[in-house]
Design a protein around this motif. Structure first.
Motif, PDB file in Angstrom:
ATOM      1  N   ASP A   4       0.841  -1.202   0.000  1.00 12.17           N
ATOM      2  CA  ASP A   4       0.000   0.000   0.000  1.00 12.17           C
ATOM      3  C   ASP A   4       0.875   1.250   0.000  1.00 12.17           C
ATOM      4  O   ASP A   4       1.924   1.279   0.637  1.00 12.17           O
ATOM      5  N   GLY A   5       0.419   2.239  -0.670  1.00 13.76           N
ATOM      6  CA  GLY A   5       1.137   3.521  -0.650  1.00 13.76           C
ATOM      7  C   GLY A   5       2.287   3.579  -1.623  1.00 13.76           C
ATOM      8  O   GLY A   5       2.992   4.589  -1.701  1.00 13.76           O
ATOM      9  N   ALA A  43       2.053   6.485  -4.389  1.00 16.08           N
ATOM     10  CA  ALA A  43       2.347   7.832  -3.877  1.00 16.08           C
ATOM     11  C   ALA A  43       3.856   8.001  -3.624  1.00 16.08           C
ATOM     12  O   ALA A  43       4.450   9.030  -3.962  1.00 16.08           O
ATOM     13  N   ALA A  44       4.467   6.961  -3.054  1.00 13.22           N
ATOM     14  CA  ALA A  44       5.897   7.042  -2.755  1.00 13.22           C
ATOM     15  C   ALA A  44       6.721   7.104  -4.047  1.00 13.22           C
ATOM     16  O   ALA A  44       7.712   7.845  -4.146  1.00 13.22           O
TER      17      ALA A  44
END
Lengths: 433, 433
Positions: free
Chosen positions: B10-11, B14-15
């Motif tokens: 997850d994420g 964005a990272a």
């Protein structure tokens, strides 16, 4: 009255230099305004584009209306008369046939040391073409920008064309369709360039932007350069005709006027070996200027920037031509190819009296987007090459690395780049040298 | 510590976007200073250049001393040790052998309508290469800039290299001599770019300027663009290594460090299908960072901008690579060619674990001047093409004009460019249609 010069007279060099140095373009300083517009579009996306379109084009749209629908395109294309449709199709075919020959080839080879080297070309994924609105909204320019992109293999090709007060140029839409353009947006100015470069909610960003525009568009292209690729920033159009006395003065006059009518800042020059012929051309220009539709523009250009230069021979004509580095060069002489060999710096050359420059603007095949303002010394017209990029390739075998690695180690050490050297050393160590 | 990412967590998106968007370069706003320097050099020529050199390089020269004499060049070249001389000669030979294959071909053909079409390539007449002084004064960059120019046929090739406090890098002069450079000036900064673009009493102007430099040089190049051609404005260096688990972690660590050691703003990225291998590489980096001469620089780059990204498979690696569009892409996998086919956007690709990127910096053959900051999406590394330009050619016969002229008449009329149309009409009238 244009300037009349004779290369054998005193003061010629100074007068010629003045001609070369004439500042023909007023570049209003719109940079601060453009910076604000770009920042606004980056920050607010569609909303900013819609507000700016309402303000500058007096056109109220919603986000869904930014892009022409298929039905709208169909509708406007239907308004183009048959002769014009056929002429656009002829032009497109000829432009495509010329540009497919420009596709560069990949290469790969293995050298004696065992290194496999080469390069690979690939298309830019997405490109955006700017098309001015109003008087300078030329369907022929749509073909000249879009066809090289599609020949190169650009997958996604978007056009931005402003429609001030909602006025649409149907021929521009038809040219876009003939050229295979994928998306058409009815926006213009710096806001269109910003939308293409950074994207908005409704307009995905592109990788490369080409096409002419006013001072705002040019400033915006300069600003987004780096984030995306851009083509050259074009200045006012130019033509140099080199003609001997064996020409119809009226033909040459019309060729000169076909640049002059573009813009009051355009420049039309004649170099001739026959002073009498030069005077006859100037008279023919004056006569044509009495009736030409765009006589105000063409007359101002000819009066302010035109020149008739008499020279001793064609070698001298070629030397002057190379100093001018004209966008368009027309060679109306008995052996144009021989003269062309000596004219090194030019965007496009038109050979012989049966090749008026206007042919190149529409149906010749070569591109009509060409370097202006002496930049033919170092740059080329638009081509397939503007929509592809090259990736270089290298593959070493252990043997190749053994052969050439030590030289890399030496150079890395001498440049104090230790890790560069060690990345080779570590591998050579494994090979036990 | 670099960033560790896993595309399956997850994420990640964005990272990854944060990594792509990381602003690595502080561009100090030197534009006003640079504008003044350029105006000063244009107005006062040599005198301005000499004053600015005294001020910025603490070096008092007279006009005659601006250019290195043959005797001085000879003197400094003699100071270069034999192994380095030989390595430079090996590099030059290999770079030349690669770049001669890039020379584009002229074309000419006659189409069914009787129009003879084609294009002709010619070299830029004069080019100027900028070489930074001090720490980033790399002889390898002299070869990489000068050899393509000479292969292209540039007649006059000038180098500007500042010598702060009079300190000369002999290897730079030797590289220039090996590459066939014609003139070497000991000046730098915006004043050198201005002198090359506009000329002074002692320094004739050139048509094209290439080569890296600091913020002042970059701003000056942007400003003189249009007056002369320029190459890209290069940003900090980058490498992306895609590696499976079948690699020596120390080799990959050194490859990553060979970019990181250039600059604290450089970016070194590893994408791997093997998370365990990724950790092993990070450990190997830490170990190397204990002893590397440039550990302060390389460590800061790795800490601030480095990343190790684990992915599910190589297809995903290729997709991420295309979003990064890296300057240097190293493919340390079992079948690097197959993976390279999927990695469309990259300046240079290094295939297989025996091809460390450093080979490409020195002796591989391909150019090491490559597009940075994601610009490989739309641009290419330096090549022979940067020093040539294309002139398009067209010749109509009366029959060809009769065949395609009418389409030009229609289009000219529809674009309200009457003289364009009449220049065709007048000729067709003579043919009695």
């Amino acid at each position: 009255m244009p300037v009349f010069l004779d290369s054998r007279q005193d003061g010629f060099e100074a007068a010629f230099q003045a001609l070369l140095g004439a500042k023909r373009e007023d570049s209003p300083d719109v940079d601060a305004v453009v910076a604000d517009i770009i920042a606004d579009v980056r920050a607010r996306g569609d909303v900013a584009v819609l507000e700016l379109t309402a303000k500058f084009d007096r056109l109220e749209l919603d986000a869904a209306g930014l892009r022409f629908s298929e039905a709208e395109i169909e509708h406007y294309c239907g308004q183009v008369a048959d002769p014009e449709r056929q002429a656009l199709e002829t032009a497109a075919e000829r432009i495509r046939a010329y540009h497919v020959r420009q596709m560069p080839q990949d290469q790969s080879w293995t050298d004696p040391e065992g290194a496999t080297l080469g390069w690979r070309w690939s298309a830019v994924s997405a490109a955006g073409l700017y098309v001015p609105g109003g008087l300078a909204s030329y369907p022929s320019s749509v073909l000249m920008n879009a066809i090289p992109a599609k020949v190169a293999g650009v997958e996604r090709l978007a056009i931005c064309v402003p429609t001030p007060d909602g006025v649409v140029n149907p021929a521009v839409l038809l040219a876009a369709r003939i050229a295979g353009v994928d998306e058409i947006y009815r926006i213009g100015g710096a806001q269109a360039i910003a939308a293409l470069a950074y994207g908005t909610q409704s307009i995905p960003p592109v990788d490369k932007i080409t096409g002419p525009g006013n001072a705002f568009v040019a400033a915006a292209k300069r600003r987004v350069f780096g984030k995306v690729g851009i083509d050259m920033i074009a200045g006012p159009s130019e033509i140099l005709v080199i003609a001997d006395g064996e020409n119809d003065p009226d033909w040459i006059a019309l060729d000169l006027m076909s640049q002059a009518e573009h813009d009051e800042s355009a420049q039309s020059l004649l170099i001739t070996t026959d002073a009498e012929f030069g005077r006859a051309v100037a008279e023919a220009v004056d006569k044509r200027l009495q009736t030409l539709e765009r006589r105000a523009i063409a007359g101002a250009s000819w009066r302010d920037y035109g020149a008739v230069i008499t020279v001793a021979d064609l070698d001298e004509a070629a030397r002057l031509s190379n100093r001018i580095a004209p966008e368009h060069l027309e060679l109306c002489v008995a052996e144009p190819e021989a003269l062309a060999d000596k004219c090194v710096h030019a965007g496009a050359i038109f050979l012989g009296q049966w090749t008026p420059e206007a042919i190149g603007d529409y149906v010749g095949g070569p591109n009509h987007v060409l370097p202006t303002a002496r930049s033919a010394r170092f740059s080329s017209g638009l081509s397939v090459m503007d929509f592809v990029k090259r990736t270089t390739m290298a593959r070493m075998t252990p043997e190749a690395l053994r052969a050439i690695g030590p030289a890399a180690e030496v150079l890395a050490r001498s440049e104090s780049l230790e890790a560069h050297g060690l990345s080779v050393t570590a591998r050579l160590d494994k090979l036990n040298r």
